[in-house]
Design an enzyme around this catalytic site. Structure first.
Site, PDB file in Angstrom:
ATOM      1  N   ASP A 223       0.822  -1.206   0.000  1.00 46.42           N
ATOM      2  CA  ASP A 223       0.000   0.000   0.000  1.00 46.42           C
ATOM      3  C   ASP A 223       0.865   1.268   0.000  1.00 46.42           C
ATOM      4  OD1 ASP A 223      -2.833   1.007   0.453  1.00 46.42           O
ATOM      5  OD2 ASP A 223      -1.826   1.959   2.140  1.00 46.42           O
ATOM      6  N   GLU A 276      14.126 -15.623   0.746  1.00 45.56           N
ATOM      7  CA  GLU A 276      14.409 -16.708   1.695  1.00 45.56           C
ATOM      8  C   GLU A 276      13.412 -17.848   1.504  1.00 45.56           C
ATOM      9  OE1 GLU A 276      14.046 -14.906   5.564  1.00 45.56           O
ATOM     10  OE2 GLU A 276      15.790 -13.599   5.215  1.00 45.56           O
TER      11      GLU A 276
HETATM   12  C1  GLC Z   1      -4.121   3.053  -0.687  1.00 41.76           C
HETATM   13  C2  GLC Z   1      -5.361   2.218  -0.576  1.00 41.76           C
HETATM   14  C3  GLC Z   1      -6.492   3.101  -0.150  1.00 41.76           C
HETATM   15  C4  GLC Z   1      -6.151   3.718   1.186  1.00 41.76           C
HETATM   16  C5  GLC Z   1      -4.817   4.428   1.140  1.00 41.76           C
HETATM   17  C6  GLC Z   1      -4.298   4.717   2.512  1.00 41.76           C
HETATM   18  O1  GLC Z   1      -4.180   3.965  -1.715  1.00 41.76           O
HETATM   19  O2  GLC Z   1      -5.608   1.550  -1.771  1.00 41.76           O
HETATM   20  O3  GLC Z   1      -7.696   2.405  -0.072  1.00 41.76           O
HETATM   21  O4  GLC Z   1      -7.150   4.617   1.551  1.00 41.76           O
HETATM   22  O5  GLC Z   1      -3.832   3.661   0.525  1.00 41.76           O
HETATM   23  O6  GLC Z   1      -3.881   3.541   3.146  1.00 41.76           O
END
Ligand code: GLC
Ligand code: CA
Length: 571
Positions: A223, A276
């Site tokens: 993310d 790993e």
């Molecule tokens: C990413 C995710 C989104 C979230 C953001 C903050 O873009 O896809 O849904 O709100 O990160 O974590």
């Protein structure tokens, strides 16, 4: 494939050891709280996913990616994580997770989980410790705390905005009750950013990656992979300072918090951990960066793959598609990764709706709510009557079929195989959940419209989502889009996806593609090394198909010709 006794030391072993399984995989994204609810509390859960493994298998995908299922107060749909090494009790237990992983693996499907390293939730143990500890303490140094500006420190350290609107800094109350320091949050205030200069933070994430890898997870989706490292020198630049540098700043790797060059040191360390394992764990970066900087994330010494959101941001237009495809294939080749393709996910307006809206200017990119037509529709309140749903779906089917013919991995979002439309203003304000709605009240309605629980049946409680209700209201028209309504209907979107995904496995040979001359600007055709061709008519005039056997088409041919807004595969 059966799991063997020799693999038993590792729980939930993956079915094959092919280290390249991800290169041309079809990956299905599940937003767990909205997929299937096993116990009727209105919230999708892990056991709900396990029960649908036969459905997933039958769809013809290779892997499942789960959006966060960790304990969370849901300030941002689970992207505010309280504990990275556990399952939200509302969604199940670690044992349920193991059972799900086993069921997926037994069906020959891989499992990818979401890792959210830029920020934790404000309920995370480490953040609570930071709040309870004094200024300058080791506990505070795991996040980004600074004194405020102004005489009493009453002003935020900079005027930066958070992605969801409002300031990127929040002031705390010190343990002694006095007004205190500020912490940085690029997203909601419940999502404090970690300090990635701190080796303890780095260690903790290595532990998390090993925790899930040891449980048999095959890969990770990272993310906001481009935000982890920051340069917060003594004087912070203002928003205006940053804006004055324009687009060029994003190409330098020196923006104070987006896409800094040194973020790749982190991923190099992660790569050593991934390697790993056998097969090595995979990773795909969610990095909304300039196209020219994406390859860094996708390098084999780094995460290995990165999302390409260019097609998602393009209009339904042959020239834009052609350009995007050529550019991304070249880029993937240069980085050693395979390309990724995606039209829909939990952050953007579903493509069946986007394509039913008036065409837009090409997007500038970098926007989390990408797809400018979709965004404008949301800003205007998302009225279903603005959408030409029939045209949108027709184009979406054509685009998806084109994507399935491309080399690289195709990422699908739950519900697109049903041709689902975005739910717009039918969700009342009182039912909304997205922080983008609350932090931007009256300006954005947010992302809830693509997160409405799936319709499995045409009638009954929550259209078969579960034996109870649904945490976001489902509109009446979901009935016609349900899995039940589409089963056995040869022309349904579900049938098209099943047929195309089954055929796609035969295309997963050499990652090459040869563009073909069609004599028309609005018709895009290419051939894969196995001799199959994919032809998409972006226009309205029917297109005379070359000789060949029709394998599948997104809409019926008309007198042997390919109608507008349709794709056909020929052999
Ligand atoms: C990413 C995710 C989104 C979230 C953001 C903050 O873009 O896809 O849904 O709100 O990160 O974590
Ligand atoms: Ca449930």
């Amino acid at each position: 494939m059966p799991t063997t006794a020799t693999q038993a030391t590792q729980s939930n072993p993956a079915p094959t050891a092919d280290p390249n399984w991800w290169r041309q995989a079809s990956v299905y994204q599940i937003y767990p709280r909205s997929f299937a609810d096993s116990n009727g509390d209105g919230i999708g859960d892990i056991n709900g996913i396990t029960a649908k493994v036969p459905y997933l298998k039958n769809l013809g995908i290779d892997a499942v990616w789960l959006s966060p299922f960790y304990p969370s107060a849901l300030a941002d749909g689970g992207y505010d994580v309280d504990d990275y090494r556990n399952v939200d009790p509302l969604l199940g237990t670690l044992e349920d997770f193991d059972a799900m992983a086993n069921a997926l693996h037994a069906a020959g499907l891989k499992l990818i989980v979401d890792i959210v390293p830029n920020h934790s939730s404000d309920r995370h143990q480490l953040f609570r410790e930071a709040l309870a500890s004094p200024r300058g303490s080791a506990a505070r140094n795991r996040y980004i705390f600074r004194d405020g500006l102004g005489e009493e420190g009453e002003l935020p350290p900079s005027d930066w905005d958070s992605v969801f609107g409002g300031p990127a800094w929040e002031r705390i109350t010190e343990p002694d009750g006095s007004p205190g320091q500020w912490y940085m949050h690029i997203f909601a205030k419940e999502q404090p950013d970690f300090n990635w200069d701190n080796p303890e933070v780095r260690e903790d994430f290595l532990k998390t990656l090993r925790f899930w890898s040891d449980r048999g997870v095959d890969g990770f989706r990272i993310d906001v992979a481009h935000a982890l490292t920051k340069n917060l020198e003594e004087t912070l630049p203002t928003k205006a300072d940053l804006e004055a540098q324009g687009e060029a700043l994003y190409l330098t790797g020196q923006h104070p918090y987006w896409d800094r060059d040194e973020v790749h040191e982190i991923y190099a360390e992660w790569r050593r951990v991934f390697n790993e394992y056998n097969p090595p764990r995979t990773a795909v970066a969610e990095a909304w960066v300039h196209t020219d900087r994406r390859a860094r994330y996708a390098s084999p010494e780094g995460l290995g793959q990165a999302f390409n959101f260019d097609l998602l941001q393009a209009d339904f237009d042959a020239a834009q598609f052609r350009k995007t495809i050529i550019k991304n294939l070249a880029e993937a080749k240069a980085s050693g990764a395979s390309s990724t393709w995606v039209f829909s996910n939990h952050d953007v307006v579903r493509h069946a709706t986007r394509y039913g809206l008036p065409a837009s200017e090409p997007s500038a990119g970098g926007d989390i709510m990408a797809g400018q037509a979709g965004k404008r529709w949301l800003l205007a309140g998302g009225r279903q009557e603005d959408v030409d749903a029939e045209l949108g779906l027709r184009r979406a089917r054509a685009a998806s079929l084109l994507m399935f013919a491309l080399p690289g991995s195709a990422y699908l979002y739950q519900g697109e195989e049903l041709g689902l439309q975005e739910v717009g203003n039918e969700i009342p304000d009182s039912a909304r959940q997205d922080p983008a709605f609350f932090r931007n009240k009256g300006v954005e309605i947010g992302r809830d419209g693509c997160r409405v629980p799936l319709p499995w049946t045409s009638a009954g409680s929550s259209f078969g989502f579960g034996p109870g209700g649904s945490h976001l209201p489902q509109p009446e028209w979901f009935a016609g889009s349900s899995v039940e309504a589409q089963e056995g209907q040869g022309d349904s979107t579900l049938s098209l996806y099943r047929r195309a995904l089954a055929l796609r496995s035969q295309l997963q040979t050499t990652e090459a593609l040869e563009l073909l001359e069609t004599g028309r600007d609005d018709v895009l055709a290419f051939r894969r090394p196995n001799g199959w061709t994919s032809i998409t008519n972006f226009g309205t005039e029917p297109f005379e198909l070359p000789a060949g056997q029709l394998l599948v088409s997104s809409s019926p041919l008309e007198a042997g010709r390919l109608p507008g807004a349709a794709t056909a595969w020929l052999r």
